[in-house]
Design an enzyme around this catalytic site. Structure first.
Site, PDB file in Angstrom:
ATOM      1  N   CYS A  18      32.195  31.248  30.141  1.00 52.37           N
ATOM      2  CA  CYS A  18      32.941  32.154  29.267  1.00 52.37           C
ATOM      3  C   CYS A  18      32.909  31.673  27.824  1.00 52.37           C
ATOM      4  CB  CYS A  18      34.385  32.249  29.735  1.00 52.37           C
ATOM      5  SG  CYS A  18      34.584  32.705  31.457  1.00 52.37           S
ATOM      6  N   ARG A  70      25.549  32.006  27.192  1.00 57.00           N
ATOM      7  CA  ARG A  70      26.342  31.197  28.117  1.00 57.00           C
ATOM      8  C   ARG A  70      26.488  31.863  29.483  1.00 57.00           C
ATOM      9  NH1 ARG A  70      29.784  27.432  25.247  1.00 57.00           N
ATOM     10  NH2 ARG A  70      31.450  27.706  26.764  1.00 57.00           N
ATOM     11  N   TRP A 112      32.816  35.276  32.423  1.00 55.90           N
ATOM     12  CA  TRP A 112      31.963  35.024  33.589  1.00 55.90           C
ATOM     13  C   TRP A 112      32.895  34.955  34.783  1.00 55.90           C
ATOM     14  CZ3 TRP A 112      30.720  30.902  37.097  1.00 55.90           C
ATOM     15  CH2 TRP A 112      29.468  31.006  37.698  1.00 55.90           C
ATOM     16  N   ASN A 149      39.099  30.217  28.610  1.00 51.93           N
ATOM     17  CA  ASN A 149      37.978  29.619  29.337  1.00 51.93           C
ATOM     18  C   ASN A 149      38.536  28.575  30.292  1.00 51.93           C
ATOM     19  OD1 ASN A 149      36.285  31.084  27.714  1.00 51.93           O
ATOM     20  ND2 ASN A 149      35.409  29.326  26.638  1.00 51.93           N
ATOM     21  N   GLY A 150      37.945  28.459  31.487  1.00 52.42           N
ATOM     22  CA  GLY A 150      38.381  27.441  32.425  1.00 52.42           C
ATOM     23  C   GLY A 150      38.968  28.055  33.681  1.00 52.42           C
ATOM     24  N   GLU A 162      12.208  20.151  39.734  1.00 55.71           N
ATOM     25  CA  GLU A 162      12.488  20.923  38.522  1.00 55.71           C
ATOM     26  C   GLU A 162      11.686  22.216  38.505  1.00 55.71           C
ATOM     27  OE1 GLU A 162      14.034  21.953  34.732  1.00 55.71           O
ATOM     28  OE2 GLU A 162      14.741  20.770  36.434  1.00 55.71           O
ATOM     29  N   LYS A 164      13.332  25.989  38.358  1.00 61.96           N
ATOM     30  CA  LYS A 164      13.017  26.979  37.326  1.00 61.96           C
ATOM     31  C   LYS A 164      12.602  28.303  37.960  1.00 61.96           C
ATOM     32  CE  LYS A 164      14.129  24.838  33.817  1.00 61.96           C
ATOM     33  NZ  LYS A 164      15.198  24.372  34.694  1.00 61.96           N
ATOM     34  N   GLU A 207      15.693  29.991  39.370  1.00 65.55           N
ATOM     35  CA  GLU A 207      16.661  30.417  38.369  1.00 65.55           C
ATOM     36  C   GLU A 207      16.329  31.764  37.746  1.00 65.55           C
ATOM     37  OE1 GLU A 207      18.673  26.772  35.998  1.00 65.55           O
ATOM     38  OE2 GLU A 207      16.488  26.806  35.897  1.00 65.55           O
ATOM     39  N   HIS A 209       6.967  16.193  58.240  1.00 66.55           N
ATOM     40  CA  HIS A 209       8.260  15.921  58.873  1.00 66.55           C
ATOM     41  C   HIS A 209       9.137  17.172  58.903  1.00 66.55           C
ATOM     42  CE1 HIS A 209       7.706  11.574  59.273  1.00 66.55           C
ATOM     43  NE2 HIS A 209       7.099  11.632  58.104  1.00 66.55           N
ATOM     44  N   LYS A 211      25.120  29.122  31.148  1.00 62.18           N
ATOM     45  CA  LYS A 211      24.423  28.036  30.469  1.00 62.18           C
ATOM     46  C   LYS A 211      25.233  26.754  30.502  1.00 62.18           C
ATOM     47  CE  LYS A 211      21.310  26.063  27.879  1.00 62.18           C
ATOM     48  NZ  LYS A 211      20.020  25.671  28.463  1.00 62.18           N
TER      49      LYS A 211
END
Length: 612
Positions: free
Chosen positions: A2, A27, A77, A101-102, A485, A489, A492, A508, A607
């Site tokens: 947020c 964000r 968000w 926010n939070g 990574e 990506k 995402e 395995h 973000k």
């Protein structure tokens, strides 16, 4: 996550609020809103809210010709409650508006108590509790500052809040605990935001609030105090960012821009090496030399992409510096009982420096007696940097795309420097090796530029990838984290399910997944494990899997039916993870383009993760 913007001025602040929200879009958010005071003596509170993009909110403001000198705004968000207009901020209680926010962890008992007191809730959010609680405390104290202070004393969790109230057109009250909040000063007014980028349009003079700070903003002044009422002063810092730094320019997406900014970001991060003849520990702080000599092990705490950077650093630190290193996912670390060793260097890695899990893990490690701390971060004023005794500030510049690219490669560069500095201090780095690594670091921006020239071939790969539903990434040694990574990506931004495994683990279990519909991406550096990796690759091919191999010069990998080779320009040894991750970033980006997903703002992601 947020975003908050607040402004009080002698001029119309609505355009400032809206532009600030636009700068915070990166964000991640699902709705937006604002509340302003206008009319005679600020007697009328007006609120606008919209589900979707800030552009929709701006259209409403234009249609209503909204004009005010004081107001607050927010991008939400969703956490408590679905994305909807009724859950969008600001939330109101009898002429008082709050943005937040939070997460308020004790909102349920507070909500039940306030409901019993006669307050009506119109949303599912935890934030509405704050609005009603401030209004309730105003019944026993006529001062808004005191009412906000009393409210904060009842909140458990993380918050950054900004509050305006009818009849109070001369001030905004803000407070923070656990979530970042920055104040901005200018000749025309005073401002607050959750991110510096939102305020660069009006000022570069910033004040970073500490946890437990609150402030009263008026047109001509700021009054900062602790939550117990004790006045405090916080220094004014001139931001080195410019408004242009967060503009898209000629690029199609911020992620594309940031991928291609990596040579410059690496050059800026390593600028101190341009004329250097040696690597010195004081790159990390004046006490670094004595700390590096005294510690027996390194503990890396990080999340997401930064965690993958730490995994690469473990290989480097143990191989070159000869020091034991463990890497922990920060969100898990403080929820077990780790064995603490005071002779540990605790390294935290974070792009924003406000990552809630990493900050909490750092504080937890310090309570265990591990007080030697070092932050690798892109934001010098951030909470994690302030909490650490040593630091290295990467110079990636603002990173807007949710999927981290240039922040990651500059973190790797910083961790390579840390490895070499510790190796030199501990006597495991010869003069010849130091000269060799210095040369490699200086050449790194140019090497990345050459890798970026491979984009057309990667675009062709992406055309095939976009039609797939799953992918498997393989790597060995220090390139296993690069495989992780690459898979992250792809997940995402293209929403293609991807997994990464050490190539030696293939038989395995993961080999059971391999067929012609499961593309397999293998990272093939020319190192001691290349022959073993070739054997792993043959196992894939024998089962009909289609291979995409990113191969170093000299690996002698040959294209054939079902085997696609991307030949890297050179073999880069220690620093090859920095080069090998770039094609994987481009692959994810172009696969997402083909699929038509929202590259910079992928669904469900934010973000800056500033809450647990």
């Amino acid at each position: 996550m947020c975003g908050i913007v607040a402004a009080i001025s002698g001029q119309n602040i609505v355009p400032v609020l809206l532009e600030g929200l636009r700068k915070l879009e990166y964000r991640g958010y699902d709705s937006a809103g604002l509340a302003v005071l206008n009319g005679a003596n600020g007697t009328q509170l007006r609120r606008l809210r919209a589900v979707g993009r800030v552009a929709e909110l701006a259209t409403q403001a234009d249609e209503q010709q909204l004009d005010a000198a004081i107001g607050i705004a927010h991008t939400r968000w969703a956490t408590h409650g679905v994305p909807s207009e009724r859950n969008a901020h600001p939330h109101i209680s009898d002429g008082l508006a709050v943005v937040h926010n939070g997460i308020i962890e004790n909102f349920e008992p507070l909500r039940a108590r306030l409901t019993d007191l006669g307050y009506t809730f119109t949303s599912e959010t935890d934030t509405e509790v704050i609005a009603h609680l401030v209004r309730h405390h105003l019944k026993s104290t006529p001062d808004l500052v005191d009412a906000v202070r009393a409210t904060c004393g009842e909140l458990i969790g993380a918050y950054a809040i900004a509050i305006v109230s009818e009849g109070e057109d001369s001030r905004i009250i803000v407070a923070r605990h656990g979530s970042p909040l920055v104040l901005g000063q200018s000749d025309t007014g005073n401002y607050a935001a959750s991110d510096t980028s939102a305020l660069l349009q009006v000022t570069r003079n910033m004040i970073y609030l500490e946890d437990g700070d609150m402030a009263e903003l008026t047109r001509g002044a700021m009054r900062i105090m602790r939550l117990d009422g004790t006045p405090v002063e916080r220094p004014v810092q001139v931001s080195q960012l410019s408004a242009d730094a967060v503009e898209l320019g000629s690029y199609r997406h911020y992620m594309q821009k940031e991928i291609f900014e990596q040579p410059a970001a690496l050059s800026n991060t390593l600028e101190m090496l341009a004329q250097a003849r040696s690597i010195t520990p004081n790159l990390f702080g004046t006490e670094a030399d004595s700390v590096f000599r005294s510690v027996r092990r390194v503990l890396v705490l990080a999340c997401g992409t930064s965690y993958h950077a730490g995994m690469v650093a473990r290989y480097w630190l143990e191989d070159i510096a000869g020091i034991e290193c463990s890497v922990e996912i920060a969100s898990e670390y403080r929820y077990r009982k780790p064995v603490a060793d005071p002779a540990t260097l605790v390294v935290t890695i974070s792009q924003s420096g406000e990552t809630a899990d990493t900050l909490a893990a750092l504080k937890f490690a310090k309570t265990l007696g591990m007080t030697h701390t070092l932050a690798v971060c892109n934001v010098p004023e951030s909470a994690i940097v302030r909490e650490s005794s040593l630091r290295f500030i990467t110079r990636a510049g603002p990173e807007i795309g949710v999927a981290s690219t240039k922040a990651y490669t500059t973190q790797l560069a910083a961790l390579a420097l840390l490895t070499l500095a510790m190796a030199k201090t501990r006597g495991t780095l010869s003069v010849a090796q130091e000269e060799k690594y210095l040369g490699a670091l200086r050449h790194l921006p140019g090497a990345v530029t050459r890798v970026l020239e491979l984009e057309p071939q990667i675009q062709a790969w992406a055309e095939r990838f976009a039609m797939k539903h799953h992918a498997l990434f393989l790597g060995r040694g220090q390139h296993y984290p690069i495989a992780l990574e690459g898979a992250l990506k792809l997940k995402e931004i293209s929403y293609i399910h991807a997994e990464a495994y050490p190539a030696g683990e293939l038989k395995h279990g993961p080999l059971a997944l391999v067929d012609r519909d499961m593309p397999v991406i293998a990272i093939a550096p020319n190192d001691a494990l290349i022959e073993k990796l070739k054997s792993n690759i043959q196992e894939v091919r024998a089962r009909g899997g289609e291979l995409y191999v990113i191969a170093d010069a000299g690996t002698e990998m040959v294209e054939g039916e079902g085997v696609h080779i991307l030949n890297m320009p050179e073999n880069y040894g220690l620093l090859s993870p920095v080069l090998h991750v770039v094609p994987l970033q481009l692959l994810a980006y172009h696969a997402a383009l083909v699929k038509g997903t929202d590259v910079d703002k992928p669904r469900n992601l934010a973000k800056s993760v500033t809450v647990e």
